[in-house]
Scaffold this motif. Structure first.
Motif, PDB file in Angstrom:
ATOM      1  N   PRO A   1       0.825  -1.209   0.000  1.00 56.91           N
ATOM      2  CA  PRO A   1       0.000   0.000   0.000  1.00 56.91           C
ATOM      3  C   PRO A   1       0.860   1.261   0.000  1.00 56.91           C
ATOM      4  O   PRO A   1       1.970   1.270   0.523  1.00 56.91           O
ATOM      5  CB  PRO A   1      -0.803  -0.126   1.287  1.00 56.91           C
ATOM      6  N   LYS A   2       0.324   2.318  -0.573  1.00 60.91           N
ATOM      7  CA  LYS A   2       1.054   3.584  -0.682  1.00 60.91           C
ATOM      8  C   LYS A   2       0.444   4.682   0.190  1.00 60.91           C
ATOM      9  O   LYS A   2       1.074   5.689   0.442  1.00 60.91           O
ATOM     10  CB  LYS A   2       1.063   4.069  -2.131  1.00 60.91           C
ATOM     11  N   THR A   3      -0.823   4.503   0.621  1.00 61.56           N
ATOM     12  CA  THR A   3      -1.513   5.500   1.430  1.00 61.56           C
ATOM     13  C   THR A   3      -2.245   4.806   2.574  1.00 61.56           C
ATOM     14  O   THR A   3      -2.430   3.591   2.567  1.00 61.56           O
ATOM     15  CB  THR A   3      -2.553   6.271   0.599  1.00 61.56           C
ATOM     16  N   TYR A   4      -2.696   5.617   3.532  1.00 56.63           N
ATOM     17  CA  TYR A   4      -3.450   5.086   4.666  1.00 56.63           C
ATOM     18  C   TYR A   4      -4.728   4.397   4.190  1.00 56.63           C
ATOM     19  O   TYR A   4      -5.028   3.271   4.602  1.00 56.63           O
ATOM     20  CB  TYR A   4      -3.785   6.214   5.639  1.00 56.63           C
ATOM     21  N   ALA A   5      -5.470   5.058   3.325  1.00 56.53           N
ATOM     22  CA  ALA A   5      -6.741   4.486   2.853  1.00 56.53           C
ATOM     23  C   ALA A   5      -6.526   3.157   2.134  1.00 56.53           C
ATOM     24  O   ALA A   5      -7.271   2.191   2.342  1.00 56.53           O
ATOM     25  CB  ALA A   5      -7.447   5.476   1.938  1.00 56.53           C
ATOM     26  N   GLU A   6      -5.511   3.099   1.315  1.00 55.69           N
ATOM     27  CA  GLU A   6      -5.210   1.861   0.589  1.00 55.69           C
ATOM     28  C   GLU A   6      -4.791   0.758   1.559  1.00 55.69           C
ATOM     29  O   GLU A   6      -5.203  -0.395   1.428  1.00 55.69           O
ATOM     30  CB  GLU A   6      -4.098   2.128  -0.421  1.00 55.69           C
ATOM     31  N   CYS A   7      -3.996   1.109   2.556  1.00 59.89           N
ATOM     32  CA  CYS A   7      -3.556   0.136   3.556  1.00 59.89           C
ATOM     33  C   CYS A   7      -4.745  -0.432   4.314  1.00 59.89           C
ATOM     34  O   CYS A   7      -4.868  -1.637   4.499  1.00 59.89           O
ATOM     35  CB  CYS A   7      -2.578   0.811   4.523  1.00 59.89           C
ATOM     36  N   VAL A   8      -5.661   0.428   4.737  1.00 62.71           N
ATOM     37  CA  VAL A   8      -6.837  -0.023   5.478  1.00 62.71           C
ATOM     38  C   VAL A   8      -7.738  -0.874   4.591  1.00 62.71           C
ATOM     39  O   VAL A   8      -8.204  -1.939   4.997  1.00 62.71           O
ATOM     40  CB  VAL A   8      -7.613   1.183   6.061  1.00 62.71           C
ATOM     41  N   MET A   9      -7.991  -0.419   3.371  1.00 66.41           N
ATOM     42  CA  MET A   9      -8.871  -1.179   2.472  1.00 66.41           C
ATOM     43  C   MET A   9      -8.312  -2.556   2.169  1.00 66.41           C
ATOM     44  O   MET A   9      -9.039  -3.541   2.191  1.00 66.41           O
ATOM     45  CB  MET A   9      -9.068  -0.419   1.151  1.00 66.41           C
ATOM     46  N   VAL A  10      -7.044  -2.638   1.899  1.00 64.33           N
ATOM     47  CA  VAL A  10      -6.442  -3.904   1.486  1.00 64.33           C
ATOM     48  C   VAL A  10      -6.257  -4.855   2.664  1.00 64.33           C
ATOM     49  O   VAL A  10      -6.567  -6.037   2.567  1.00 64.33           O
ATOM     50  CB  VAL A  10      -5.091  -3.649   0.785  1.00 64.33           C
ATOM     51  N   ASN A  11      -5.765  -4.357   3.784  1.00 69.25           N
ATOM     52  CA  ASN A  11      -5.347  -5.234   4.871  1.00 69.25           C
ATOM     53  C   ASN A  11      -6.355  -5.412   6.002  1.00 69.25           C
ATOM     54  O   ASN A  11      -6.554  -6.518   6.476  1.00 69.25           O
ATOM     55  CB  ASN A  11      -4.032  -4.726   5.460  1.00 69.25           C
ATOM     56  N   THR A  12      -6.985  -4.353   6.447  1.00 66.80           N
ATOM     57  CA  THR A  12      -7.841  -4.447   7.620  1.00 66.80           C
ATOM     58  C   THR A  12      -9.051  -5.322   7.364  1.00 66.80           C
ATOM     59  O   THR A  12      -9.449  -6.104   8.220  1.00 66.80           O
ATOM     60  CB  THR A  12      -8.263  -3.049   8.082  1.00 66.80           C
ATOM     61  N   LYS A  13      -9.633  -5.235   6.217  1.00 67.14           N
ATOM     62  CA  LYS A  13     -10.806  -6.047   5.918  1.00 67.14           C
ATOM     63  C   LYS A  13     -10.468  -7.526   5.801  1.00 67.14           C
ATOM     64  O   LYS A  13     -11.327  -8.369   5.949  1.00 67.14           O
ATOM     65  CB  LYS A  13     -11.467  -5.557   4.641  1.00 67.14           C
ATOM     66  N   ARG A  14      -9.199  -7.840   5.562  1.00 63.41           N
ATOM     67  CA  ARG A  14      -8.780  -9.240   5.458  1.00 63.41           C
ATOM     68  C   ARG A  14      -8.359  -9.819   6.795  1.00 63.41           C
ATOM     69  O   ARG A  14      -8.164 -11.024   6.915  1.00 63.41           O
ATOM     70  CB  ARG A  14      -7.624  -9.362   4.470  1.00 63.41           C
ATOM     71  N   ALA A  15      -8.202  -8.981   7.812  1.00 66.11           N
ATOM     72  CA  ALA A  15      -7.771  -9.471   9.121  1.00 66.11           C
ATOM     73  C   ALA A  15      -8.840 -10.404   9.686  1.00 66.11           C
ATOM     74  O   ALA A  15     -10.030 -10.093   9.669  1.00 66.11           O
ATOM     75  CB  ALA A  15      -7.523  -8.303  10.070  1.00 66.11           C
ATOM     76  N   ALA A  16      -8.421 -11.550  10.192  1.00 62.68           N
ATOM     77  CA  ALA A  16      -9.358 -12.572  10.637  1.00 62.68           C
ATOM     78  C   ALA A  16      -9.833 -12.356  12.074  1.00 62.68           C
ATOM     79  O   ALA A  16     -10.892 -12.844  12.435  1.00 62.68           O
ATOM     80  CB  ALA A  16      -8.714 -13.952  10.497  1.00 62.68           C
ATOM     81  N   SER A  17      -9.087 -11.635  12.894  1.00 63.76           N
ATOM     82  CA  SER A  17      -9.513 -11.412  14.272  1.00 63.76           C
ATOM     83  C   SER A  17      -9.845  -9.939  14.486  1.00 63.76           C
ATOM     84  O   SER A  17      -9.369  -9.070  13.762  1.00 63.76           O
ATOM     85  CB  SER A  17      -8.419 -11.836  15.254  1.00 63.76           C
TER      86      SER A  17
END
Length: 104
Positions: free
Chosen positions: A27-43
């Protein structure tokens, strides 16, 4: 003739490998990081820690909650928290990344 082909293949391989830097696909920005990674977090705690890592990495590194993390620790958290499916394991990843990559 063969030398020309080898030289062309070598130049092509080097040209294609150059853009593939270590963070080139992340990811290059905060929004991209959250969209890509946080929604995939299992816990649940893994998602919260991922949002914190994204915030500290891309938005506000001087925030109170970010002072304990180096940039390498944040990168470690972002790359390792996604696969964790238990809250206690997510905190273990956070602690391991913080310990492995301490603030200097």
């Amino acid at each position: 003739m063969n030398l020309t082909r080898i030289a062309t293949a070598l130049l092509l391989a080097l040209g294609l490998a150059a853009p593939a830097a270590a963070q080139g696909f992340g990811p290059k920005t905060y929004a991209e990081c959250v969209m890509v990674n946080t929604k995939r977090a299992a816990s649940r705690d893994g998602g919260m820690l991922m949002r914190r890592a994204c915030k500290c990495r891309f938005q506000d590194a001087k925030a109170e909650e970010c002072r304990a993390y180096s940039q390498a620790a944040l990168d470690c958290m972002i790359s390792n928290l996604v696969a964790i499916d238990r809250d206690d394991a997510a905190w273990g990843v956070e602690r391991a990344c913080r310990t492995k990559h301490p603030m200097q």
